[in-house]
Design a protein around this motif. Structure first.
Motif, PDB file in Angstrom:
ATOM      1  N   ARG A  61       0.979  -1.158   0.043  1.00 39.56           N
ATOM      2  CA  ARG A  61      -0.156   0.147  -0.044  1.00 39.56           C
ATOM      3  C   ARG A  61       0.883   1.167  -0.013  1.00 39.56           C
ATOM      4  N   VAL A  62       1.869   1.047   0.939  1.00 42.52           N
ATOM      5  CA  VAL A  62       2.825   2.454   0.840  1.00 42.52           C
ATOM      6  C   VAL A  62       3.358   2.481  -0.562  1.00 42.52           C
ATOM      7  N   LEU A  63       4.069   1.575  -1.232  1.00 42.31           N
ATOM      8  CA  LEU A  63       4.570   1.717  -2.524  1.00 42.31           C
ATOM      9  C   LEU A  63       3.559   2.161  -3.629  1.00 42.31           C
ATOM     10  N   LEU A  64       2.450   1.539  -3.608  1.00 45.04           N
ATOM     11  CA  LEU A  64       1.286   1.780  -4.595  1.00 45.04           C
ATOM     12  C   LEU A  64       0.899   3.180  -4.421  1.00 45.04           C
ATOM     13  N   GLY A  65       0.886   3.602  -2.930  1.00 42.53           N
ATOM     14  CA  GLY A  65       0.388   4.816  -2.728  1.00 42.53           C
ATOM     15  C   GLY A  65       1.198   6.184  -3.308  1.00 42.53           C
ATOM     16  N   LEU A  66       2.546   5.566  -3.563  1.00 41.44           N
ATOM     17  CA  LEU A  66       3.323   6.636  -4.300  1.00 41.44           C
ATOM     18  C   LEU A  66       2.970   7.103  -5.765  1.00 41.44           C
ATOM     19  N   MET A  67       2.268   6.065  -6.337  1.00 40.30           N
ATOM     20  CA  MET A  67       1.636   5.974  -7.740  1.00 40.30           C
ATOM     21  C   MET A  67       0.377   6.520  -8.202  1.00 40.30           C
ATOM     22  N   VAL A  68      -0.631   6.212  -7.259  1.00 43.51           N
ATOM     23  CA  VAL A  68      -1.777   6.124  -7.435  1.00 43.51           C
ATOM     24  C   VAL A  68      -2.586   7.173  -6.354  1.00 43.51           C
ATOM     25  N   ASP A  69      -3.624   7.740  -6.764  1.00 45.77           N
ATOM     26  CA  ASP A  69      -4.475   8.771  -5.872  1.00 45.77           C
ATOM     27  C   ASP A  69      -5.222   7.881  -4.717  1.00 45.77           C
ATOM     28  N   ALA A  70      -5.559   8.519  -3.741  1.00 46.81           N
ATOM     29  CA  ALA A  70      -6.093   8.008  -2.693  1.00 46.81           C
ATOM     30  C   ALA A  70      -7.324   7.348  -2.990  1.00 46.81           C
ATOM     31  N   ASP A  71      -8.125   8.096  -4.027  1.00 50.48           N
ATOM     32  CA  ASP A  71      -9.336   7.599  -4.081  1.00 50.48           C
ATOM     33  C   ASP A  71      -9.549   6.839  -5.394  1.00 50.48           C
ATOM     34  N   SER A  72      -8.349   6.159  -5.986  1.00 52.29           N
ATOM     35  CA  SER A  72      -8.094   5.545  -7.223  1.00 52.29           C
ATOM     36  C   SER A  72      -9.085   4.306  -7.195  1.00 52.29           C
ATOM     37  N   PRO A  73      -9.674   4.201  -8.736  1.00 53.84           N
ATOM     38  CA  PRO A  73     -10.627   3.008  -8.545  1.00 53.84           C
ATOM     39  C   PRO A  73      -9.558   1.702  -8.962  1.00 53.84           C
ATOM     40  N   ASN A  74      -8.632   1.820  -9.042  1.00 52.51           N
ATOM     41  CA  ASN A  74      -7.597   0.554  -9.361  1.00 52.51           C
ATOM     42  C   ASN A  74      -8.067  -0.452  -8.229  1.00 52.51           C
ATOM     43  N   TYR A  75      -8.275  -1.785  -9.004  1.00 51.19           N
ATOM     44  CA  TYR A  75      -8.602  -2.803  -8.044  1.00 51.19           C
ATOM     45  C   TYR A  75      -7.691  -3.216  -7.066  1.00 51.19           C
ATOM     46  N   ILE A  76      -6.460  -3.358  -7.454  1.00 51.45           N
ATOM     47  CA  ILE A  76      -5.262  -3.582  -6.554  1.00 51.45           C
ATOM     48  C   ILE A  76      -5.197  -2.602  -5.212  1.00 51.45           C
ATOM     49  N   TRP A  77      -5.332  -1.358  -5.603  1.00 52.11           N
ATOM     50  CA  TRP A  77      -5.204  -0.392  -4.575  1.00 52.11           C
ATOM     51  C   TRP A  77      -6.361  -0.617  -3.544  1.00 52.11           C
TER      52      TRP A  77
END
Length: 106
Positions: free
Chosen positions: A30-46
């Protein structure tokens, strides 16, 4: 003692340790992915990472100052889970219930 019988014999160690490890590494993801996507991203992994780790983040946020950025709370959660795994292993070692490398508890 083979691996399958070791898993069954020491389920009380392996199961909580596995759950804590999944939460710990998912928080790191989550920390690493949080560097690349927004907090309200619809990305299913996020969304999966958030759904799995939100209870841990909520527990850490209770004792963390409100001005702390979310990424720091996530990293504190990672550290807390690490120490929880160490405490679990150490407690079981104290009671001579932890699995050993040779397979037998001494």
């Amino acid at each position: 003692m083979d691996i399958a019988s070791s898993l069954v014999a020491y389920w009380y160690f392996h199961l909580p340790n596995f759950i804590l490890a999944v939460l710990m590494y998912t928080l790191l993801g989550r920390v690493l992915l949080g560097l690349m996507v927004d907090a309200d991203s619809p990305n299913y992994i996020w969304r999966f990472f958030c759904r799995i780790t939100d209870p841990v983040v909520a527990a850490v946020a209770i004792v963390t100052p409100k001005v702390t950025p979310p990424v720091v709370i996530w990293l504190f959660g990672f550290v807390w889970l690490f120490w929880l795994r160490v405490a679990l292993h150490y407690t079981l070692l104290l009671f001579n219930l932890a699995p050993r490398l040779g397979g037998a508890a001494s």
